[in-house]
Design an enzyme around this catalytic site. Structure first.
Site, PDB file in Angstrom:
ATOM      1  N   CYS A   1       0.827  -1.213   0.000  1.00  0.00           N
ATOM      2  CA  CYS A   1       0.000   0.000   0.000  1.00  0.00           C
ATOM      3  C   CYS A   1       0.863   1.267   0.000  1.00  0.00           C
ATOM      4  CB  CYS A   1      -0.881   0.027   1.238  1.00  0.00           C
ATOM      5  SG  CYS A   1      -2.012  -1.360   1.370  1.00  0.00           S
TER       6      CYS A   1
ATOM      7  N   GLU B   1       0.620   3.887   1.863  1.00  0.00           N
ATOM      8  CA  GLU B   1       0.979   4.333   3.204  1.00  0.00           C
ATOM      9  C   GLU B   1       2.244   3.637   3.694  1.00  0.00           C
ATOM     10  OE1 GLU B   1      -1.969   3.360   1.965  1.00  0.00           O
ATOM     11  OE2 GLU B   1      -3.551   3.717   3.443  1.00  0.00           O
TER      12      GLU B   1
ATOM     13  N   CYS C   1      -5.631   0.309   5.168  1.00  0.00           N
ATOM     14  CA  CYS C   1      -5.988  -1.073   5.499  1.00  0.00           C
ATOM     15  C   CYS C   1      -5.498  -1.404   6.913  1.00  0.00           C
ATOM     16  CB  CYS C   1      -5.391  -2.032   4.470  1.00  0.00           C
ATOM     17  SG  CYS C   1      -3.605  -2.264   4.639  1.00  0.00           S
TER      18      CYS C   1
ATOM     19  N   CYS D   1      -1.635  -1.256   7.337  1.00  0.00           N
ATOM     20  CA  CYS D   1      -1.154   0.124   7.392  1.00  0.00           C
ATOM     21  C   CYS D   1      -1.499   0.765   8.728  1.00  0.00           C
ATOM     22  CB  CYS D   1      -1.739   0.943   6.242  1.00  0.00           C
ATOM     23  SG  CYS D   1      -1.068   0.470   4.633  1.00  0.00           S
TER      24      CYS D   1
END
Length: 129
Positions: free
Chosen positions: A52, A54, A85, A88
């Protein structure tokens, strides 16, 4: 500063490597010293290896010696913006526990939702030294 961080996330979103989902996400992390570190999602055909935006931003910041994060902005083309998510959220709880989380839809960057890391992941798992 919020506007600048959202703009940085929106810009890096365009560098996402999302050949499978076509879902581009950008993140920008603000370090205590004012430096902004960005990241975009990177997908793999083996979905579990996908990372991801992040986490890409956080890993870049941490390996670059940055600590004491103030805020993170996440921008994606999704109604209200894409929320971090669980993975993260856990990493933010460990490395940016006091950070504000700003989320926006790439089509409406002035409509920003604000969260705290604690609100996103209450009771996060942490190892106490």
């Amino acid at each position: 500063m919020r506007t600048r961080l959202i703009a940085a996330a929106a810009e890096v979103r365009l560098a996402a490597v999302a050949p499978y989902s076509k879902f581009r996400v950008g993140a920008a992390l603000l370090a205590r010293g004012g430096e902004i570190v960005t990241g975009a999602n990177v997908e793999s055909a083996s979905y579990g290896l996908t990372c991801c935006a992040e986490r890409v931003a956080l890993f870049a910041a941490l390996t670059g010696g940055k600590r004491g994060f103030v805020a993170v902005a996440v921008v994606a083309r999704a109604p209200g913006g894409a929320m971090p998510c669980g993975a993260c959220r856990q990493l933010l709880a460990e490395y940016a526990p006091g950070a504000k989380v700003w989320v926006a839809d790439s089509r409406s960057l002035t409509k920003v939702r604000t969260f705290t890391v604690e609100r996103l992941l209450p009771g996060a798992f942490k190892i106490v030294p």
